[in-house]
Design an enzyme around this catalytic site. Structure first.
Site, PDB file in Angstrom:
ATOM      1  N   ASP A  61       0.816  -1.211   0.000  1.00  0.00           N
ATOM      2  CA  ASP A  61       0.000   0.000   0.000  1.00  0.00           C
ATOM      3  C   ASP A  61       0.851   1.263   0.000  1.00  0.00           C
ATOM      4  OD1 ASP A  61      -3.052   0.927   0.754  1.00  0.00           O
ATOM      5  OD2 ASP A  61      -1.563   2.246   1.656  1.00  0.00           O
ATOM      6  N   VAL A  86      -5.459   2.514   0.206  1.00  0.00           N
ATOM      7  CA  VAL A  86      -5.562   1.956  -1.149  1.00  0.00           C
ATOM      8  C   VAL A  86      -6.010   0.498  -1.092  1.00  0.00           C
ATOM      9  CG1 VAL A  86      -4.356   1.562  -3.318  1.00  0.00           C
ATOM     10  CG2 VAL A  86      -3.791   3.556  -1.933  1.00  0.00           C
ATOM     11  N   ASP A  87      -5.529  -0.250  -0.121  1.00  0.00           N
ATOM     12  CA  ASP A  87      -5.977  -1.631   0.047  1.00  0.00           C
ATOM     13  C   ASP A  87      -7.476  -1.694   0.315  1.00  0.00           C
ATOM     14  OD1 ASP A  87      -3.823  -3.444  -0.334  1.00  0.00           O
ATOM     15  OD2 ASP A  87      -2.932  -2.816   1.551  1.00  0.00           O
ATOM     16  N   VAL A  88      -7.958  -0.816   1.171  1.00  0.00           N
ATOM     17  CA  VAL A  88      -9.385  -0.810   1.504  1.00  0.00           C
ATOM     18  C   VAL A  88     -10.221  -0.455   0.276  1.00  0.00           C
ATOM     19  CG1 VAL A  88     -11.163   0.260   2.925  1.00  0.00           C
ATOM     20  CG2 VAL A  88      -8.950  -0.325   3.933  1.00  0.00           C
ATOM     21  N   GLY A 137     -10.293  -3.386  -1.968  1.00  0.00           N
ATOM     22  CA  GLY A 137     -11.210  -4.403  -1.455  1.00  0.00           C
ATOM     23  C   GLY A 137     -12.656  -4.075  -1.791  1.00  0.00           C
TER      24      GLY A 137
END
Length: 385
Positions: free
Chosen positions: A140, A168-170, A173
Site C-alpha cells: 500500500d 488503497v488496500d481498503v 477491497g
C-alpha cells in the site's frame, strides 16, 4: 435468523493481508460461506503484533477476518493442493491476491478452475496488473507513492505523507466486492461466471477523482496544500484556543453565515472574499483572519456556534472520539460478536440493508480451526458439485 443477501454463495478465499480479506469479510457479513485457505504459517497479519486483542490475536488480522472459517493447506503438498483444487472447483467465488503466475503454477488459475467450474466468479487482486507491472510488489505505501496520493498529501512545505491507514488496500477491497457482485448478477442471467480483475494502482487513480481530472484537463499536477482544498475556501483545519477543528464552507451562503458567527459580517462584502473563487485566490489572508478569531474560544464553542447557523464544522477527533461520535449520532458503528466465552467488539459493516442486514456470527478464526471443512448445507445458487 433471517437469511443473508448472499446465503448460498460459497467463497474460496486464497487472499491474505488486507485488500482481499476486506472484500471476503464483506461478502461473509452478508451471508456468504467463506473458507479462508491459508498456508501452514498463516496469513501474514496473524503475526503483525502488537497490538493484540483480549485473546492475544493480532488486531490487524482480526479487523478483516470475522465470519470466516480457516483451513491451512500446503499447496506444495499433493494432498493440500488437491483439497485446494476441490474447494475452488466447488466454489461460486474464488478470490486470490498472489503475484500474477503463482496460482497458475498450482493449477488454480482462472482457466484451470473454469474448466471444471464454468459458473465460477474468479477475482484476482494485484498491485499493478498482469502486464509490465506483474513483478512489482503491491504494498500500500508503495502504491500511495507511485500512484500520486503522497504528492498531494502533507504540509505544503513538508515531505510527502501517506494516509494514516492502508487506504488503497481498503478501496481495492471495495472495488473487488463491487466487481464480484456485478459478475454474480450477470451469472444470474447466463449461468456463466467470469474473471474479475482489480489492481491497487488503478483503484487509486480512480479514487483521485477531481485531482486526476484537473491533471488531465490542465496538464498540471496538483500540489500539496496541507489540509486546504484546491478549489474551496475556507475548507481546512483551524486552531481554536484548546484544539483543532475543521471548518468546511462549501458555498457563498455558508461563508456569509460564517462571517456573521465570527463577529465580522463585513467579510462577506470584502471583494477578496465575496465569492468562492475570490476566497481561493486570497486563501492566505482569509486563513489568517479566521485563525485570529477562532483562537479566542474553544473548539467546542465554535462547533456549536457554527452548527447553529448552518456552517459545517467539527472537532479533529482521534479514533476513539470518532467511534464515540458515531455512536452519539445513532449510527451504531460498533457490533458485538458473541460466539464464545468472551464477546468481542468489531467495527460494523458500513453497508446498511433493510431486509438482509449484515450479521456478525463468528470471531476471526484460529489458524486451521476448521480443518477438513466442507461447504455449509444451503440452497446453493450456482454450480453444483
Amino acid at each position: 435468523m433471517t437469511p443473508g443477501a448472499l446465503d448460498g454463495v460459497r467463497v474460496a478465499d486464497f487472499s491474505r493481508v488486507l485488500a482481499g480479506p476486506y472484500a471476503t469479510m464483506t461478502l461473509a457479513d452478508f451471508g456468504a460461506d467463506v473458507v479462508k485457505i491459508e498456508s501452514p504459517a498463516g496469513d501474514d497479519t496473524r503475526h503483525w503484533r502488537p497490538p493484540v486483542d483480549a485473546s492475544g490475536r493480532a488486531t490487524y488480522f482480526g479487523s478483516v477476518n470475522r465470519n470466516k472459517r480457516s483451513v491451512a493447506l500446503d499447496l506444495r503438498d499433493a494432498a493440500g493442493l488437491a483439497e485446494a483444487r476441490r474447494l475452488a472447483a466447488s466454489a461460486d467465488v474464488v478470490v486470490e491476491n498472489f503475484r500474477p503466475g503463482v496460482m497458475d503454477r498450482f493449477g488454480l488459475s482462472y482457466d484451470a478452475v473454469r474448466a471444471s467450474n464454468p459458473g465460477v466468479v474468479y477475482c484476482s487482486i494485484t498491485g499493478f496488473g498482469t502486464g509490465e507491472g506483474a513483478t512489482l510488489a503491491g504494498y500500500d505505501l508503495l502504491v500511495q507513492a507511485v500512484g500520486g496520493l503522497m504528492s498531494i498529501t502533507g504540509a505544503t512545505d513538508g515531505e510527502p505523507a501517506k494516509a494514516g491507514v492502508a487506504l488503497v488496500d481498503v478501496l481495492t477491497g471495495q472495488n473487488a466486492v463491487a466487481g464480484i457482485l456485478l459478475a454474480l448478477r450477470e451469472r444470474d442471467r447466463t449461468g456463466l461466471g467470469q474473471r474479475v480483475e482489480v489492481d491497487l494502482l488503478h483503484g487509486l487513480l480512480s479514487a483521485l477523482t477531481n485531482q486526476a481530472a484537473s491533471t488531465l484537463a490542465t496538464g498540471e499536477p496538483p500540489r500539496r496544500l496541507g489540509n486546504a482544498h484546491p478549489s474551496i475556501a475556507p475548507y481546512a483545519v483551524f486552531h481554536a484556543a484548546d484544539r483543532e477543528l475543521v471548518i468546511a464552507v462549501g458555498n457563498d451562503k455558508q461563508f456569509r453565515a460564517l462571517a456573521a458567527a465570527l463577529g465580522e459580517p463585513t467579510f462577506a462584502d470584502d471583494p477578496r472574499f465575496t465569492r468562492n473563487v475570490d476566497r481561493v485566490a486570497h486563501r492566505a489572508e482569509l486563513t489568517a483572519v479566521i485563525e485570529e478569531r477562532v483562537a479566542a474560544a474553544s473548539a467546542a464553542h465554535w462547533v456549536s456556534r457554527l452548527g447553529r447557523v448552518g456552517v459545517p464544522a467539527g472537532l479533529v477527533n482521534d479514533v476513539a472520539e470518532a467511534i464515540a461520535f458515531g455512536e452519539a449520532l445513532g449510527l451504531e458503528p460498533v457490533a458485538e460478536i458473541n460466539d464464545g466465552p468472551c464477546s468481542s467488539r468489531t467495527i460494523a459493516s458500513p453497508i446498511g440493508l433493510s431486509a438482509t442486514p449484515a450479521v456478525y456470527r463468528t470471531s476471526p478464526p484460529a489458524l486451521d480451526e476448521h480443518a477438513g471443512a466442507n461447504w455449509h448445507p444451503s440452497p446453493v445458487r450456482g454450480p453444483q458439485t
